[in-house]
Scaffold this motif. Structure first.
Motif, short mmCIF file in Angstrom:
data_model
loop_
_atom_site.label_atom_id
_atom_site.label_comp_id
_atom_site.label_asym_id
_atom_site.label_seq_id
_atom_site.Cartn_x
_atom_site.Cartn_y
_atom_site.Cartn_z
N SER A 1 18.47 -9.61 23.42
CA SER A 1 19.57 -9.43 24.37
C SER A 1 19.38 -8.11 25.07
N THR B 1 15.02 -9.18 29.85
CA THR B 1 14.26 -10.42 29.84
C THR B 1 12.82 -10.14 29.47
N ASN C 1 11.32 -17.88 28.00
CA ASN C 1 11.96 -16.84 28.82
C ASN C 1 13.39 -17.20 29.20
N ASN D 1 15.29 -16.11 26.31
CA ASN D 1 15.01 -14.75 25.83
C ASN D 1 14.64 -14.76 24.34
#
Length: 124
Positions: free
Chosen positions: A25, A28, A71, A74
């Motif tokens: 978090s 990215t 991605n 994440n």
């Protein structure tokens, strides 16, 4: 700031498989390096695998472990197959907000952020 949270560790018999996940978090993966390291009791933390422009593996896990990223989520994964008792360790996810290549990805000192670790135990 980046927070990394690993999951997926556990107890497995030799020859079995586990998939570790590391949810990030704050940033990215688009321009980062993500790595997996492990540390067994009484031993130094050692490099396992990393992904940036390409993937890079320790010789001890090459052909058995696969690192990948999602991605959109994440998340970075470590698929571990053909596990051996010597793979037993606490596995840590790490991130560097910079793309690295080759041997630079092997050093834990080149990473800025670390997860709390997840235990992997392989029984014989």
């Amino acid at each position: 700031q980046v927070q990394l949270v690993e999951s997926g560790g556990g107890l497995v018999q030799a020859g079995g498989s586990l998939r570790l996940s590391c949810a990030a978090s704050g940033r990215t993966f688009s321009s980062n390096t993500m790595g997996w390291f492990r540390q067994a009791p009484g031993k130094e933390r050692e490099f396992v695998a990393a992904i940036s422009w390409s993937t890079y593996y320790a010789d001890s896990v090459k052909g058995r472990f696969t690192i990948s990223t999602d991605n959109a989520e994440n998340t970075v994964y470590l698929q571990m197959d053909s596990l051996k008792p010597e793979d037993t360790a606490v596995y840590y996810c790490a991130a560097r907000m910079l793309r690295m290549s080759g041997g630079l990805m092997r050093s834990p000192t080149n990473y800025d952020y670390w997860g709390q670790g997840t235990q992997v135990t392989v029984s014989s």
